[in-house]
Design an enzyme around this catalytic site. Structure first.
Site, mmCIF file in Angstrom:
data_model
loop_
_atom_site.group_PDB
_atom_site.id
_atom_site.type_symbol
_atom_site.label_atom_id
_atom_site.label_comp_id
_atom_site.label_asym_id
_atom_site.label_seq_id
_atom_site.Cartn_x
_atom_site.Cartn_y
_atom_site.Cartn_z
ATOM 1 N N ASP A 48 51.098 42.320 46.866
ATOM 2 C CA ASP A 48 50.407 41.247 46.211
ATOM 3 C C ASP A 48 51.186 39.948 46.240
ATOM 4 O O ASP A 48 50.765 38.915 46.257
ATOM 5 C CB ASP A 48 49.998 41.556 44.833
ATOM 6 C CG ASP A 48 48.314 42.160 45.002
ATOM 7 O OD1 ASP A 48 47.599 41.815 45.875
ATOM 8 O OD2 ASP A 48 48.173 42.630 43.668
ATOM 9 N N LYS B 266 38.902 48.411 47.742
ATOM 10 C CA LYS B 266 40.101 48.508 48.329
ATOM 11 C C LYS B 266 40.218 50.087 48.853
ATOM 12 O O LYS B 266 40.705 50.244 49.861
ATOM 13 C CB LYS B 266 41.353 48.268 47.275
ATOM 14 C CG LYS B 266 41.320 46.916 47.209
ATOM 15 C CD LYS B 266 42.468 46.824 45.828
ATOM 16 C CE LYS B 266 42.312 45.368 45.485
ATOM 17 N NZ LYS B 266 43.037 45.061 44.241
ATOM 18 N N GLN C 2 46.897 46.043 38.907
ATOM 19 C CA GLN C 2 45.556 45.594 39.102
ATOM 20 C C GLN C 2 45.533 44.464 37.677
ATOM 21 O O GLN C 2 45.574 44.988 36.711
ATOM 22 C CB GLN C 2 44.460 46.550 38.972
ATOM 23 C CG GLN C 2 43.018 45.945 39.012
ATOM 24 C CD GLN C 2 42.741 45.205 40.338
ATOM 25 O OE1 GLN C 2 42.965 45.588 41.564
ATOM 26 N NE2 GLN C 2 41.980 44.062 40.449
#
Ligand code: NAP
Length: 282
Positions: A124, A57, A101
């Site tokens: 997300d 990322k 994460q």
């Protein structure tokens, strides 16, 4: 055709090539924004798979001109400390998106942590509020689902009116993909760990999307010759090798088109994540 040492007949659905084709457009979108987008990534513990996903990322962010703040916390951090930290990021106007994460260590309540992210920074699309939105086809959707949609579009593969089977129904991956396909007008079948006859669920589909995390789950007996197969699964074999859920060697001999692992959906997920961030910035 020869791909990664395999002789095969299927078209390769190449996520890296597709991402490359979209990168210039993304750079232009970032330049057109009134400020530099800034993404905060919270990592708890130092799982090597999480670290490598975050590295990917960060590399892509640098390529398109997005700023990333990577915050690494010890595995022993308390839930209260993480929640406080997320609240601080929610209040920080220079931060446009927040990622926690996953997975998190067992002592931390994942839902509570995710639901603390302000929905307008939930890149997300995992908070309960965001799920309510994308289920109705509004707002941003989880990056893997968006990435799969763009991969199919790039290759001119229509979803509307097609029979799509999704194997896997997790909140993070399988379910959003199934909802995305349903919202796009597909007839969707979802298979999971309690499905008693996986073959009859997979073999009849026009498009088979597999998101389980079990290497070799889908073999020649699960597919048909007119099928498009999208392999979302990623499993690590040893230190270096990544494989999907589909037995690429046998399945690529039969189906019409297939996405490989690595080089398929994973590359698109990173692209889609930053498309989500840009949408949140607007
Ligand atoms: P997960 O939460 O463990 O969910 C796995 C799903 O597979 C569950 O719905 C489970 O069913 C189902 N399943 C398990 N065994 C099965 C079987 N034998 N037959 C049919 N279904 C079965 O995993 P996840 O987070 O969804 O991730 C799935 C895979 O996608 C992993 O390999 C992950 O690394 C990968 N992934 C890839 C990307 C990418 O960008 N390519 C992004 C994220 C994740 P139940 O619901 O009944 O338990």
């Amino acid at each position: 055709m020869c791909y990664a040492g395999f002789t095969m007949s299927a078209i390769i659905i190449d996520g890296r090539k597709t991402r490359e084709a979209h990168t210039g457009e993304l750079i232009a979108k970032v330049k057109a924004l009134p400020c530099i987008p800034k993404l905060a990534i919270i990592q708890v513990g130092d799982r090597s798979d999480s670290t490598s996903y975050i590295r990917a990322k960060k590399l892509f962010a640098a390529k398109i001109g997005v700023e990333v703040v990577h915050e690494l916390f010890a595995e022993t951090i308390t839930q209260t400390e993480i929640l406080k930290h997320i609240e601080m990021l929610n209040d920080d106007e220079s931060i446009h998106g927040i990622i926690v994460q996953l997975p998190l260590p067992g002592h931390i309540d994942r839902t509570k942590v995710i639901d603390t992210i302000a929905p307008e920074k939930d890149v997300d699309a995992l908070t309960t509020t965001s799920i309510g939105s994308w289920t109705k086809g509004k707002g941003i959707m989880p990056a893997t689902a968006r990435g799969v949609r763009e991969l199919l579009r790039f290759y001119g593969i229509e979803i509307l009116g097609k029979k799509v089977t999704v194997v896997g129904r997790s909140d993070l991956v399988g379910r959003p993909i199934a909802v995305m396909c349903q919202n796009a007008g597909a007839h969707v079948t979802v298979c999971h760990s309690q499905t008693t006859d996986l073959i009859s669920g997979t073999k009849d589909a026009d498009i088979l999307i597999v998101a389980v995390g079990k290497p070799g789950l889908i073999t020649a007996k699960h597919v048909n010759g007119d099928q498009v197969v999208i392999d979302v699964g990623i499993s690590r074999i040893g230190e270096e090798k990544l494989v999907g859920d589909v037995d690429f060697e046998s399945v690529s001999q039969i189906v019409k088109a297939i996405s490989p692992v690595p080089g398929g959906v994973g590359a698109m997920t990173v692209l889609a994540l930053f498309e989500n961030l840009i949408d949140l910035c607007r």
